[in-house]
Design an enzyme around this catalytic site. Structure first.
Site, PDB file in Angstrom:
ATOM      1  CG  HIS A  68     -22.345 -39.050  24.036  1.00 25.51           C
ATOM      2  ND1 HIS A  68     -21.987 -40.270  23.514  1.00 25.51           N
ATOM      3  CD2 HIS A  68     -22.629 -38.258  22.972  1.00 25.51           C
ATOM      4  CE1 HIS A  68     -22.051 -40.222  22.189  1.00 25.51           C
ATOM      5  NE2 HIS A  68     -22.424 -39.005  21.835  1.00 25.51           N
TER       6      HIS A  68
HETATM    7  C1  LIG Z   1     -21.121 -32.658  18.759  1.00 22.71           C
HETATM    8  C2  LIG Z   1     -22.084 -33.651  19.351  1.00 22.71           C
HETATM    9  C3  LIG Z   1     -22.462 -34.751  18.599  1.00 22.71           C
HETATM   10  C4  LIG Z   1     -23.366 -35.667  19.141  1.00 22.71           C
HETATM   11  N1  LIG Z   1     -23.785 -36.707  18.369  1.00 22.71           N
HETATM   12  C5  LIG Z   1     -24.712 -37.564  18.834  1.00 22.71           C
HETATM   13  C6  LIG Z   1     -25.217 -38.602  18.012  1.00 22.71           C
HETATM   14  O1  LIG Z   1     -24.823 -38.735  16.863  1.00 22.71           O
HETATM   15  N2  LIG Z   1     -26.140 -39.436  18.537  1.00 22.71           N
HETATM   16  C7  LIG Z   1     -26.592 -39.321  19.823  1.00 22.71           C
HETATM   17  O2  LIG Z   1     -27.398 -40.145  20.254  1.00 22.71           O
HETATM   18  N3  LIG Z   1     -26.143 -38.329  20.620  1.00 22.71           N
HETATM   19  C8  LIG Z   1     -25.241 -37.436  20.149  1.00 22.71           C
HETATM   20  N4  LIG Z   1     -24.820 -36.399  20.931  1.00 22.71           N
HETATM   21  C9  LIG Z   1     -25.377 -36.271  22.285  1.00 22.71           C
HETATM   22  C10 LIG Z   1     -26.852 -35.859  22.318  1.00 22.71           C
HETATM   23  O3  LIG Z   1     -27.146 -34.853  21.389  1.00 22.71           O
HETATM   24  C11 LIG Z   1     -27.161 -35.374  23.733  1.00 22.71           C
HETATM   25  O4  LIG Z   1     -26.809 -36.416  24.620  1.00 22.71           O
HETATM   26  C12 LIG Z   1     -28.621 -35.035  23.945  1.00 22.71           C
HETATM   27  O5  LIG Z   1     -29.042 -34.015  23.080  1.00 22.71           O
HETATM   28  C13 LIG Z   1     -28.815 -34.582  25.390  1.00 22.71           C
HETATM   29  O6  LIG Z   1     -30.165 -34.294  25.593  1.00 22.71           O
HETATM   30  P1  LIG Z   1     -30.625 -33.422  26.846  1.00 22.71           P
HETATM   31  O7  LIG Z   1     -32.080 -33.260  26.765  1.00 22.71           O
HETATM   32  O8  LIG Z   1     -30.027 -34.000  28.055  1.00 22.71           O
HETATM   33  O9  LIG Z   1     -29.890 -32.019  26.675  1.00 22.71           O
HETATM   34  P2  LIG Z   1     -29.843 -31.025  25.471  1.00 22.71           P
HETATM   35  O10 LIG Z   1     -30.289 -31.676  24.217  1.00 22.71           O
HETATM   36  O11 LIG Z   1     -28.483 -30.434  25.483  1.00 22.71           O
HETATM   37  O12 LIG Z   1     -30.925 -29.903  25.843  1.00 22.71           O
HETATM   38  C14 LIG Z   1     -30.827 -29.130  27.013  1.00 22.71           C
HETATM   39  C15 LIG Z   1     -31.336 -27.735  26.725  1.00 22.71           C
HETATM   40  O13 LIG Z   1     -31.694 -27.129  27.969  1.00 22.71           O
HETATM   41  C16 LIG Z   1     -31.403 -25.760  27.901  1.00 22.71           C
HETATM   42  N5  LIG Z   1     -31.253 -25.238  29.266  1.00 22.71           N
HETATM   43  C17 LIG Z   1     -30.322 -25.601  30.181  1.00 22.71           C
HETATM   44  N6  LIG Z   1     -30.505 -24.921  31.327  1.00 22.71           N
HETATM   45  C18 LIG Z   1     -31.562 -24.098  31.121  1.00 22.71           C
HETATM   46  C19 LIG Z   1     -32.232 -23.135  31.935  1.00 22.71           C
HETATM   47  N7  LIG Z   1     -31.849 -22.894  33.193  1.00 22.71           N
HETATM   48  N8  LIG Z   1     -33.288 -22.457  31.407  1.00 22.71           N
HETATM   49  C20 LIG Z   1     -33.706 -22.695  30.127  1.00 22.71           C
HETATM   50  N9  LIG Z   1     -33.094 -23.597  29.320  1.00 22.71           N
HETATM   51  C21 LIG Z   1     -32.044 -24.297  29.810  1.00 22.71           C
HETATM   52  C22 LIG Z   1     -30.115 -25.699  27.112  1.00 22.71           C
HETATM   53  O14 LIG Z   1     -29.972 -24.421  26.514  1.00 22.71           O
HETATM   54  C23 LIG Z   1     -30.302 -26.816  26.095  1.00 22.71           C
HETATM   55  O15 LIG Z   1     -30.772 -26.298  24.876  1.00 22.71           O
HETATM   56  C24 LIG Z   1     -23.887 -35.482  20.446  1.00 22.71           C
HETATM   57  C25 LIG Z   1     -23.483 -34.383  21.195  1.00 22.71           C
HETATM   58  C26 LIG Z   1     -22.591 -33.478  20.661  1.00 22.71           C
HETATM   59  C27 LIG Z   1     -22.160 -32.299  21.490  1.00 22.71           C
END
Ligand SMILES: Cc1cc2nc3c(=O)[nH]c(=O)nc-3n(C[C@H](O)[C@H](O)[C@H](O)COP(=O)(O)OP(=O)(O)OC[C@H]3O[C@@H](n4cnc5c(N)ncnc54)[C@H](O)[C@@H]3O)c2cc1C
Length: 605
Positions: free
Chosen positions: A545
């Site tokens: 996370h």
């Molecule tokens: C194995 C695992 C299990 C998890 N289980 C849980 C759970 O059960 N419950 C929970 O609440 N959370 C869980 N999490 C955490 C949760 O999924 C993440 O905290 C959440 O998805 C983060 O959201 P975000 O929008 O910050 O980033 P992300 O969901 O990671 O999305 C960011 C996206 O931006 C894209 N990106 C980055 N830079 C660029 C760029 N320059 N140009 C274009 N695209 C770009 C990336 O490719 C990515 O797809 C888990 C995480 C993992 C790894």
């Protein structure tokens, strides 16, 4: 046969592999490792040379190649490399064996079904140079997708640019290679311990490969948010948005019969210790069949991750989504934002938008802010990284458990005396568990040979410690310092889990420790384990996370706008001012909808 293949072959023979098959697997492992990120592949190649020629001298005082050591000496080399006090020795040894484990325990490829988004994506018009939008969202995960769907529904022209592709059914190793950022090779050092940090790079971000737990942020932790931001988060500021997220995701508590056996064993153990209160975790999988594949992409698309729950809504409402589109340059002017996008096929385009939302995740967003010097506080981006360091305890039960069947992260527990530790179920499939086993050589073989009888349970620390991320040569480089109090909490947590497993009838438990005794065969033995003896460098932990690297109140203001910018906002895990006290996806999605509401007003004016 080169040095790497010679060592790999010897290692496989030590695992009982016939010499001819060992030779073929060693070559295949070399080919597999050449597809690792370039820096990792080079490091592994150099590491194999060191293991073959230098480790026997360094660790055993023997002038022999590792591949020519007899069985006893080779086992001794394994133990010393695995338990080495020096981090680089441990790291190299781990890396050398990764593709070997992967191939030894290879799974049959699952049947792939078309992703439900494909028909909608086929209708999206090709992107042209200098195209203009009201809003461009960089990233389609928990922070990007809800906002994109909401703004598209309100009639704004929304484009979502996503570096990753669609998640479909994959083997465990295949999922790590294709769906995880840098193939899962992201991490940092904490004290003298390696701390891998996992994150997705997909349409849907990390959500298609997460464990589907859906918990709301906890008021005791939100009070710290209130102090940092001056907003009433702990007083229900996000309650409306959280309700909308829960409804769109179809959050519900699954039927107990879908849960993996580990959770039931752990709960039984807790009850024997007089501890009530283990509970079934709510999830966004209303049609779940209990396949146990959440972190590798549900082959039936039953998890309502953002690619299933929000992105179809965005596309149906006129938004456009471009997978394989990586934004690298962003510049703000008085009237809007200009972005440069690089596609997988090498095509480059320049786009314009009235507003831009950075939703690239806790590692991607600070990279964009720092590389483009966005806002007045860009130098602070990447700092204050929290990861919720997580670890798990394994237990060998008298009868078969088959922990890979059923929902792995199904049960939760909160110990009253450990308010900063969240206990949650976990079970890692055989093909990927070996690298995270805290033992090596014959001991690791024993656990792998009896893995059908293994149960496991996990925990994460709601960390007091923090770190930073910087990008060098296209690679995220993390530094993270485990706080001494987090280490003590994790050590007390692992003892509690081990006690519960013994109370449930375990024959042996394995604690996530290296360099300290980690295997216990009776509860009486375990009683001698002192959590106070555990130091950061003993822990085998990982972070799932990452968050806080462009925090509200530090890099962005309370309206999610980068300080010093007019048109650039943040909407992802990097915005979290501090831990929400739970797994973060619901909180990130609720913040995303909050920003959508505020941007709608601004765009309309
Ligand atoms: C194995 C695992 C299990 C998890 N289980 C849980 C759970 O059960 N419950 C929970 O609440 N959370 C869980 N999490 C955490 C949760 O999924 C993440 O905290 C959440 O998805 C983060 O959201 P975000 O929008 O910050 O980033 P992300 O969901 O990671 O999305 C960011 C996206 O931006 C894209 N990106 C980055 N830079 C660029 C760029 N320059 N140009 C274009 N695209 C770009 C990336 O490719 C990515 O797809 C888990 C995480 C993992 C790894």
């Amino acid at each position: 046969m080169n040095a790497g293949e010679a060592f790999a072959r010897r290692w496989l023979i030590a695992r009982g592999c016939a010499p001819v098959r060992a030779g073929a697997l060693a070559m295949a492992a070399g080919q597999r490792a050449r597809r690792y990120p370039r820096a990792v592949a080079l490091l592994r190649a150099a590491g194999l040379w060191l293991i073959e020629f230098v480790f026997p001298r360094l660790l055993l005082g023997r002038w022999r190649r590792a591949s020519r050591l007899d069985a006893t000496a080779f086992e001794e080399l394994e133990q010393r490399a695995h338990h080495a006090g020096r981090l680089w020795i441990r790291g190299i040894y781990l890396l050398a064996r990764l593709p070997l484990w992967e191939l030894r325990h290879a799974e049959p490829p699952p049947r792939q079904t078309p992703h439900p988004l494909e028909p909608l994506l086929a209708r999206v018009p090709p992107l042209t140079d200098h195209a203009e939008f009201d809003v461009i969202v960089v990233g389609s995960g928990a922070g990007g997708a809800p906002l994109a769907a909401d703004l598209a529904a309100r009639g704004h022209r929304v484009a979502i640019l996503e570096a990753g592709g669609l998640v479909q059914g994959e083997t465990t190793a295949g999922a790590l290679a294709h769906y995880y950022l840098n193939q899962g090779f992201v991490g940092g050092a904490s004290g003298n311990a390696l701390l891998p940090v996992m994150l997705g790079r997909n349409v849907g971000g990390t959500t298609p490969i997460n464990s589907a737990t859906c918990l709301e942020p906890q008021p005791p932790f939100l009070r710290q948010w209130d102090r940092i931001t001056g907003l009433p988060f702990s007083d229900g500021l996000l309650s409306g948005e959280l309700a909308r997220v829960r409804e769109t995701l179809g959050v519900c508590v699954p039927d107990r019969k879908l849960l993996g056996a580990s959770g039931e064993i752990f709960e039984r153990g807790l009850k024997s210790l007089g501890r009530e209160g283990a509970y079934v975790l709510p999830r966004n999988t209303p049609a779940c069949e209990g396949l146990g594949r959440c972190p590798f992409g549900c082959p039936r698309f039953h998890k309502r991750s953002t690619d299933i729950a929000f992105l179809p809504l965005a596309l149906q409402r006129g938004g456009v989504l471009y997978p394989g589109a990586r934004v690298d340059r962003i510049a703000e002017s008085s009237t809007g934002v200009q972005l440069h996008v690089r596609f997988r096929d090498g095509q480059r385009l320049s786009l314009r938008a009235r507003k831009c939302v950075l939703a690239g995740g806790a590692l991607g967003t600070p990279q964009l802010i720092r590389a483009n010097r966005l806002g007045s506080h860009w130098r602070a981006a990447g700092d204050h990284l929290k990861v919720h360091p997580a670890a798990k305890v394994l237990a060998l039960m008298p009868d078969s458990v088959h922990g890979e069947r059923g929902i792995a992260q199904g049960m939760g527990y909160q110990a009253p005396e450990l308010p900063r530790i969240a206990f949650e179920g976990i079970f890692t499939p055989k093909s990927t568990v070996a690298p995270v086993l805290p033992c090596a050589g014959a001991a690791a073989d024993y656990w792998m040979d009896h893995y059908d009888r293994a149960a496991s349970f996990g925990m994460m620390a709601l960390d007091r410690g923090s770190g930073s991320v910087r990008w060098t040569g296209g690679q995220p480089v993390l530094r993270y310092a485990l706080h001494a109090d987090d280490v003590l909490d994790l050590a007390r947590g692992m003892k509690l889990m081990a006690e519960a497993f013994f109370a449930a009838g375990a024959e042996c438990v394995l604690l996530p420790l290296i360099g300290l005794r980690n295997e216990f065969i009776t509860a009486a033995q375990l009683a001698d384990f002192s959590p106070a003896d555990v130091r950061a460098h003993h822990l085998v932990a990982s972070g799932f996370h990452p968050q806080g690297t462009a925090g509200m109140g530090r890099v962005a203001d309370v309206d999610h706008r980068l300080y010093g910018c007019r048109h650039i906002f943040v909407s992802d895990a990097s915005l979290l001012p501090d831990t929400p006290g739970v797994n973060p996806q619901l909180t990130i999605m609720a913040l995303s909808l909050r920003l959508a509401g505020m941007m709608d007003t601004e765009l309309a004016s």
